[in-house]
Each structure stands twice: as C-alpha cells, then as structure tokens.
Scaffold this motif. Structure first.
Motif, PDB file in Angstrom:
ATOM      1  N   SER A 125       7.587  14.718  10.773  1.00 19.01           N
ATOM      2  CA  SER A 125       7.031  16.035  10.768  1.00 19.01           C
ATOM      3  C   SER A 125       6.622  16.414   9.381  1.00 19.01           C
ATOM      4  N   LEU A 126       5.575  16.470   9.052  1.00 23.31           N
ATOM      5  CA  LEU A 126       4.949  16.917   7.801  1.00 23.31           C
ATOM      6  C   LEU A 126       4.369  18.325   7.822  1.00 23.31           C
ATOM      7  N   PRO A 127       4.987  19.137   6.763  1.00 23.58           N
ATOM      8  CA  PRO A 127       4.636  20.458   6.539  1.00 23.58           C
ATOM      9  C   PRO A 127       2.879  20.434   6.616  1.00 23.58           C
ATOM     10  N   LEU A 128       2.477  21.486   7.202  1.00 28.30           N
ATOM     11  CA  LEU A 128       0.796  21.582   7.319  1.00 28.30           C
ATOM     12  C   LEU A 128       0.423  21.931   6.074  1.00 28.30           C
ATOM     13  N   GLU A 129       1.011  22.379   5.018  1.00 30.59           N
ATOM     14  CA  GLU A 129       0.720  22.664   3.589  1.00 30.59           C
ATOM     15  C   GLU A 129       0.271  21.247   3.029  1.00 30.59           C
ATOM     16  N   ARG A 130       1.187  20.322   3.197  1.00 30.22           N
ATOM     17  CA  ARG A 130       1.159  18.993   2.573  1.00 30.22           C
ATOM     18  C   ARG A 130       0.209  18.245   3.434  1.00 30.22           C
ATOM     19  N   ALA A 131      -0.167  18.357   4.731  1.00 34.68           N
ATOM     20  CA  ALA A 131      -1.038  17.753   5.425  1.00 34.68           C
ATOM     21  C   ALA A 131      -2.482  18.085   4.965  1.00 34.68           C
ATOM     22  N   LEU A 132      -2.754  19.353   4.679  1.00 36.23           N
ATOM     23  CA  LEU A 132      -3.857  19.908   4.442  1.00 36.23           C
ATOM     24  C   LEU A 132      -4.051  19.564   2.914  1.00 36.23           C
ATOM     25  N   HIS A 133      -3.530  19.037   1.976  1.00 33.37           N
ATOM     26  CA  HIS A 133      -3.711  18.444   0.661  1.00 33.37           C
ATOM     27  C   HIS A 133      -4.737  17.604   0.538  1.00 33.37           C
ATOM     28  N   PRO A 134      -5.684  17.735  -0.418  1.00 28.19           N
ATOM     29  CA  PRO A 134      -6.968  16.815  -0.206  1.00 28.19           C
ATOM     30  C   PRO A 134      -6.668  15.295  -0.221  1.00 28.19           C
ATOM     31  N   ASP A 135      -5.732  15.087  -0.953  1.00 28.91           N
ATOM     32  CA  ASP A 135      -5.228  13.758  -1.213  1.00 28.91           C
ATOM     33  C   ASP A 135      -4.664  12.771   0.292  1.00 28.91           C
ATOM     34  N   THR A 136      -4.115  13.815   1.152  1.00 30.23           N
ATOM     35  CA  THR A 136      -3.544  13.251   2.460  1.00 30.23           C
ATOM     36  C   THR A 136      -4.646  12.633   3.208  1.00 30.23           C
ATOM     37  N   LEU A 137      -4.509  11.426   3.523  1.00 33.84           N
ATOM     38  CA  LEU A 137      -5.752  10.630   4.346  1.00 33.84           C
ATOM     39  C   LEU A 137      -5.111   9.994   5.623  1.00 33.84           C
ATOM     40  N   VAL A 138      -6.150   9.904   6.375  1.00 31.50           N
ATOM     41  CA  VAL A 138      -5.937   8.771   7.470  1.00 31.50           C
ATOM     42  C   VAL A 138      -6.766   7.603   6.999  1.00 31.50           C
ATOM     43  N   ALA A 139      -6.153   6.536   6.721  1.00 31.46           N
ATOM     44  CA  ALA A 139      -6.575   5.474   5.812  1.00 31.46           C
ATOM     45  C   ALA A 139      -6.749   4.322   6.839  1.00 31.46           C
ATOM     46  N   THR A 140      -7.961   3.466   6.846  1.00 30.92           N
ATOM     47  CA  THR A 140      -8.331   2.283   7.298  1.00 30.92           C
ATOM     48  C   THR A 140      -8.371   1.038   6.568  1.00 30.92           C
ATOM     49  N   ARG A 141      -8.137   1.290   4.980  1.00 27.46           N
ATOM     50  CA  ARG A 141      -8.479   0.451   4.203  1.00 27.46           C
ATOM     51  C   ARG A 141      -7.394   0.342   3.045  1.00 27.46           C
ATOM     52  N   MET A 142      -6.787  -0.952   2.497  1.00 26.72           N
ATOM     53  CA  MET A 142      -5.651  -1.043   1.682  1.00 26.72           C
ATOM     54  C   MET A 142      -6.497  -1.784   0.541  1.00 26.72           C
ATOM     55  N   ASN A 143      -6.406  -1.498  -0.407  1.00 24.20           N
ATOM     56  CA  ASN A 143      -7.159  -2.260  -1.995  1.00 24.20           C
ATOM     57  C   ASN A 143      -8.449  -2.859  -1.197  1.00 24.20           C
ATOM     58  N   GLY A 144      -9.243  -2.062  -0.698  1.00 21.35           N
ATOM     59  CA  GLY A 144     -10.596  -2.192  -0.277  1.00 21.35           C
ATOM     60  C   GLY A 144     -10.846  -3.010   1.034  1.00 21.35           C
ATOM     61  N   GLN A 145      -9.703  -3.475   1.552  1.00 20.11           N
ATOM     62  CA  GLN A 145      -9.961  -4.272   2.632  1.00 20.11           C
ATOM     63  C   GLN A 145      -9.085  -3.619   3.911  1.00 20.11           C
ATOM     64  N   PRO A 146      -9.784  -4.249   5.111  1.00 22.64           N
ATOM     65  CA  PRO A 146      -9.132  -3.295   6.434  1.00 22.64           C
ATOM     66  C   PRO A 146      -7.659  -3.658   6.407  1.00 22.64           C
ATOM     67  N   LEU A 147      -6.769  -2.717   6.881  1.00 23.60           N
ATOM     68  CA  LEU A 147      -5.364  -2.691   6.782  1.00 23.60           C
ATOM     69  C   LEU A 147      -4.766  -4.067   7.534  1.00 23.60           C
ATOM     70  N   PRO A 148      -3.911  -4.902   6.981  1.00 21.98           N
ATOM     71  CA  PRO A 148      -3.392  -5.898   7.740  1.00 21.98           C
ATOM     72  C   PRO A 148      -2.370  -5.151   8.884  1.00 21.98           C
ATOM     73  N   LEU A 149      -2.160  -5.928   9.747  1.00 23.22           N
ATOM     74  CA  LEU A 149      -1.431  -5.396  10.794  1.00 23.22           C
ATOM     75  C   LEU A 149      -0.081  -4.904  10.563  1.00 23.22           C
ATOM     76  N   GLU A 150       0.727  -5.694   9.505  1.00 23.20           N
ATOM     77  CA  GLU A 150       2.156  -5.484   9.218  1.00 23.20           C
ATOM     78  C   GLU A 150       1.892  -3.899   8.291  1.00 23.20           C
ATOM     79  N   HIS A 151       0.557  -3.529   7.905  1.00 19.52           N
ATOM     80  CA  HIS A 151       0.664  -2.451   7.019  1.00 19.52           C
ATOM     81  C   HIS A 151       0.074  -1.219   7.839  1.00 19.52           C
ATOM     82  N   GLY A 152      -0.115  -1.383   9.093  1.00 18.74           N
ATOM     83  CA  GLY A 152      -0.652  -0.117   9.819  1.00 18.74           C
ATOM     84  C   GLY A 152      -1.787  -0.221  10.641  1.00 18.74           C
ATOM     85  N   ALA A 153      -2.394  -1.329  10.713  1.00 21.20           N
ATOM     86  CA  ALA A 153      -3.798  -1.598  11.452  1.00 21.20           C
ATOM     87  C   ALA A 153      -3.613  -0.863  12.727  1.00 21.20           C
TER      88      ALA A 153
END
Lengths: 189, 371
Positions: free
Chosen positions: B170-198
C-alpha cells in the motif's frame, strides 16, 4: 496413495512412539514450500522458533503440536542466537537467473482434457482441486510449466513428500503440462 | 615477447583486480535456493551501476511464469479504469531514473540479538537505471476521484499454499504521484529479466524494495491504507527505537518506507592488502535526502577524513566514495560513515527492531597489510 502416506505421517501414534529424526521432520514440515537453507540460517531462541512455527502452520506447514514443539527445541539447541552464520555459496549468476526462465519444449503438445483427467487421477489428492496447493504446493502460474524436461524429471522421480510417477509417458506429461498452462491465477485480495 | 618485470606485475595485479571486481562471469551469493534469494558480492560495490546479472534476487514466492502479455489493471476510485500491456506502455513517453533498490532486510545478518528472516549480509542492494512510464501519468489517464489516500499495488506471484496471503503493498498516493515513481519495463537499458519482475515492475526511488512490486498486475486507487497480512502485520518498524529483543505489536509500528543513510565498503573484513598506495572504496546513499558526505577512518573511528564522491547526487541514488591512503605493514581498521543532506548520520551500532529492517550501522572492516 500419496494422501494415505501424508495422513500416516500426521497420525498421532501414541506416547511411546519414537520421534521422527530431525532431517525427515524438516523435509515434511518445510521443504515443500521453501528450501531448508532458509531454516538453517536462522539463529533463534526456542520462543522465537515457536512463534515462527505457529506462523508457518497457519500458512500450511504440515506438522502437529508435538512435532512443532520438537522442532522448536531441536532447532534452538542446534542453531541458537550465538550460532555462527553459515558461509554463503558463490555461484554463476547467469545459470541461477536462467533456472526460472522458459526452455525449449521437449514434450509433445498435449490435450488439456486428457491432462485434466490425469491431474484428477494422480495430482489432485495432494495439490488440491484448483491446483493451488493443499498437502502439495501451488502449481498455478509456476515457471516450471515452461521447463517441461525439468517437470517431467521430477514428476517421474518424485521429490520430498511427492511419490514417483515413473510410468508416465511423454505424451501423458505433455497433456499434464498443457492442462497446467491453462490454469488461471487465483483471486486477488 | 619479453615483458619488463613492472609490466608483468601490473598485468598480474590487473588480472587479480579484474577477478576481484567481477569482470569475468558475474557471480552471486546464495541465501536460499527456492524461492531464490541471491545477494551481490561485496566487490561490486565499487561502481555506480550494478550489472543486471550480478543484481540481488529476492521475492517471497519466486517468480510466476514469464508472460510478456500479462496486463496491468489500473482501477479503484477512478473515473475510467483501464488496463495495458508492457508493449502498450513502451509506446508511451519513457522516463529513466537511476536509483538504488534495496531489500528492507539488507544487513539483517548483523542484527543483535538475531531476528527471523532471510539473513542478508551487505548484498541485498544494487543501483540500476530504470526505464518506464510515470505512475502519475498512468493514473491521470484513469482520472482518480481522490487526491489523498493510497495506491494498492499487487503482482502475479502466488504463495505455495492457498493459506499464504498474496503479496501486495500500500503506497501513499502522494508518493505514488511523485514524478520519479515509475512502472518500469527496462533495467539497465534491457527488458526486465524474469527474476527482476518481467514484464512490468514498480520503481519507487528512496523507498525500500518491498514497494517495488514485481510482475505488476494491479494499481488500485484507495482512500484508505490496504488491508491484509503484508500491509497490516508485516513490513513494520517501531516509530522510535525499542530495547533489543522487545516484542512490539504490529498496530504500534509504522510501515517501512524511506531508507536511512548507509555506506558499504567494497572489500571484506579479513582481507589482506599489499603495502603502498591503497584505497577505501564503496557506495553510499540515503532515501531521506541526497548524500551530503562520506567520511572514512583508518584508525577504527578515532579520526576521520572526507572521501571523494563520484556520480550524481540524488535522493535514493548512490555515489561511489573513495579515500586514498598509504598502507603500512600491520593491521588497519577502516570505518565508513555517511551523512545525508537532512543532517542524518549513520549510527555506530544498528538500531534493533523486531524484523531487522533498515540495518545501517557504520561499516567497519579490518584488513591485514602484508607484502
């Protein structure tokens, strides 16, 4: 047959019965859900073990009151707060990361209906009617359904409380995999 | 080809250094086999970016099957709930942040008296670049009906038995709306590996890793904090320190959130180093504010000198610190002490709490200096 084995393991045999050796008890109590490394790195008092075991039993660990008391006493004695931390094994990272990733299929593409019937006959008694786990663990959305050689190997060989099913053919296992792949995820909170 | 002795020694030293710094195949240290719990070896904490293959691995249940088409549902108290796949998300304007991901339990092995849980040493942390879409923008499309409250987050991983509560935060909405809070698909420029949340995970710079939901399936706007074991009972810490060993009821604790200031030295206790020019190198960061300084002691904490800092400062973003010294034969006890821009300084001893979260005692190592 596996249900009977599990029930026998849980049966209270009476006061004079010898205690189950610790390694066997740990396998029964813990190893279905997580590997024993997690257990052996703890350094807890008997009271802390009792608390941890109560939580684990609430989450499906299959031990009775006597066995929980035995585990708390023996683990506190062997791995109390002043025990040393185990050394950590150093491994090739790529090999470990790829151990959950899909592999090229080795089994024939199967039939979901036949797979379902096979599941009912061989697996349901332990893994539950929705395959979410009971005595055996959850089978829904597991990476192993995309690693069919690995799945075939340990279904045939057995593992922990799971008995071998060495007679299953590639075609039957292919049916089972097709069925498992179709299982939907459970309800969200 | 004949090499001068100096060149041979330099080459040998470089080879030794390369082995130590993991320039050959990346390696990890095993805390647990299933679900996999793997931590990064100490020598990797000499650089700004942790290689993806050497990045620590942790989850409660292990990953679900890889499913690149698994959608993310955005709903709850919104006008227009919708869902989208990673492929659709990658077509939206992308943002990249550099941030430290650290397990709340990193350092738990050093907590005294010991507490239950995975006994991480120093390595349940890493820094990567994370690329995706701002949560703020994804929520805006859904038109939230509230501006205060919580974002309930959930992923696709399932526990081993039906009695095990599904993992969610449960993430406080204020933190969720922070500009740096992301839904990420890439880690270090590559698609997320399975163990890292793909294929999609949450990125919450400065906050502990329990909020960085992997295999993300739901973002649900709520007026109130989420319910269930993982929110109400787990991941909680006393608001003020308690005597070591105290039992504290979950209702008297608050959720883990922002990470305190921390520095880690990239060479282990017990190492042997050669006399002559040497360095103390490591990484330091804080989730509270940007790093202000790192001080290093070579005499067990009696005297201190400022270390040089490399990389960009930022909240929840680590910098490399470096202090050069002349190593003389004998024994040297090195301590690193980081402070952040809020004035917070790492304590000498860890602050005990019932779950062993946020261990951030000054890192202290003793090296033998011998030819």
């Amino acid at each position: 047959m596996s249900l009977l084995v599990a029930l026998l393991l849980l049966a209270d045999g009476g006061a004079a019965e010898a205690k189950m050796p610790l390694p066997q008890l740990l396998t029964q109590a813990c190893a279905s859900c997580h590997s024993l490394k997690l257990v052996h790195q703890q350094r807890l008092t008997e009271a802390q073990w009792k608390g941890t075991l109560a939580k684990m039993r609430g989450w499906g660990a299959l031990i009775d009151d006597d066995q929980a008391a035995q585990l708390a006493e023996q683990l506190a004695a062997a791995q109390g707060p002043s025990a040393p931390l185990p050394e950590l094994e150093r491994v090739d990272a790529r090999a470990r990361l790829s151990s959950v990733e899909p592999t090229a299929p080795t089994l024939p593409k199967g039939d979901v209906k036949r797979g379902s019937a096979l599941f009912v006959a061989r697996c349901l008694a332990c893994h539950g009617p929705d395959a979410r786990g009971m005595i055996g663990v959850n089978l829904v959305q597991r990476p192993i359904v995309d690693r069919d050689a690995e799945l075939a190997a340990f279904v045939r060989k057995g593992r922990g409380l799971m008995v071998p099913n060495a007679d299953l053919t590639d075609a039957q296992l292919g049916d089972l995999v097709s069925f498992l792949k179709k299982l939907p995820a459970g309800a969200r909170p | 080809m004949k090499l001068a002795r100096r060149e041979l020694l330099a080459g040998a030293a470089a080879l030794g250094a390369a082995r130590v710094a993991g320039a050959s195949a990346p390696e990890l240290l095993v805390l647990n086999d299933y679900p996999q719990a793997l931590e990064t070896p100490l020598e990797y904490f000499d650089r700004l970016i942790t290689p993806t293959d050497a990045f620590f691995v942790r989850s409660h249940f292990g990953p679900p099957r890889l499913d690149v088409r698994r959608p993310l549902k955005i709903g709850g108290l919104v006008e227009k709930p919708y869902e989208l796949t990673a492929a659709a998300l990658e077509k939206l304007p992308q943002v990249t942040v550099t941030a430290v991901l650290q397990c709340a339990g990193n350092g738990r092995a050093f907590v005294s008296p010991p507490v239950p849980g995975a006994q991480w040493r120093h390595g349940a942390m890493g820094q990567a670049t994370w690329t995706g879409v701002r949560v703020r923008d994804l929520l805006a499309r859904a038109r939230p009906k509230v501006t205060r409250g919580h974002l309930l987050t959930a992923g696709a991983d399932l526990g081993p038995k039906p009695q095990v509560p599904l993992f969610h935060r449960s993430l406080p909405l204020e933190r969720a709306l922070h500009p740096d809070t992301l839904v990420a698909t890439r880690m270090n420029g590559q698609p997320l590996p399975l163990e890292h949340g793909a294929p999609m995970r949450l990125v919450v710079p400065g906050w502990a890793g329990d909020h960085w939901l992997k295999w993300l399936t739901e973002l649900t706007v709520s007026e109130v904090e989420g319910d269930g074991f993982w929110v109400k009972k787990a991941y909680r810490i006393p608001p003020t320190p308690v005597p070591p060993g105290t039992k504290v009821a979950p209702e008297q604790m608050e959720p883990v959130a922002v990470m305190p200031v921390k520095a880690v030295i990239a060479r282990a206790d017990g190492a042997v180093i050669t006399p002559g020019p040497q360095e103390v190198v490591g990484v330091a960061f804080s989730g509270v504010a940007a790093l202000a300084k790192v001080e290093v002691s070579l005499d067990g904490g009696r005297s201190w000198r400022a270390a040089e800092l490399e990389g960009q400062p930022g909240v929840g973003r680590w910098q490399v610190f470096r202090a050069r010294f002349e190593a003389k034969p004998g024994v040297v006890t090195v301590v690193a002490r980081a402070a952040d821009a809020s004035g917070a300084v790492q304590p000498e001893a860890g602050v005990w709490n019932p779950s062993g979260y946020f261990f951030n005692a000054q890192h202290r190592v003793t090296w033998t200096v011998a030819a």
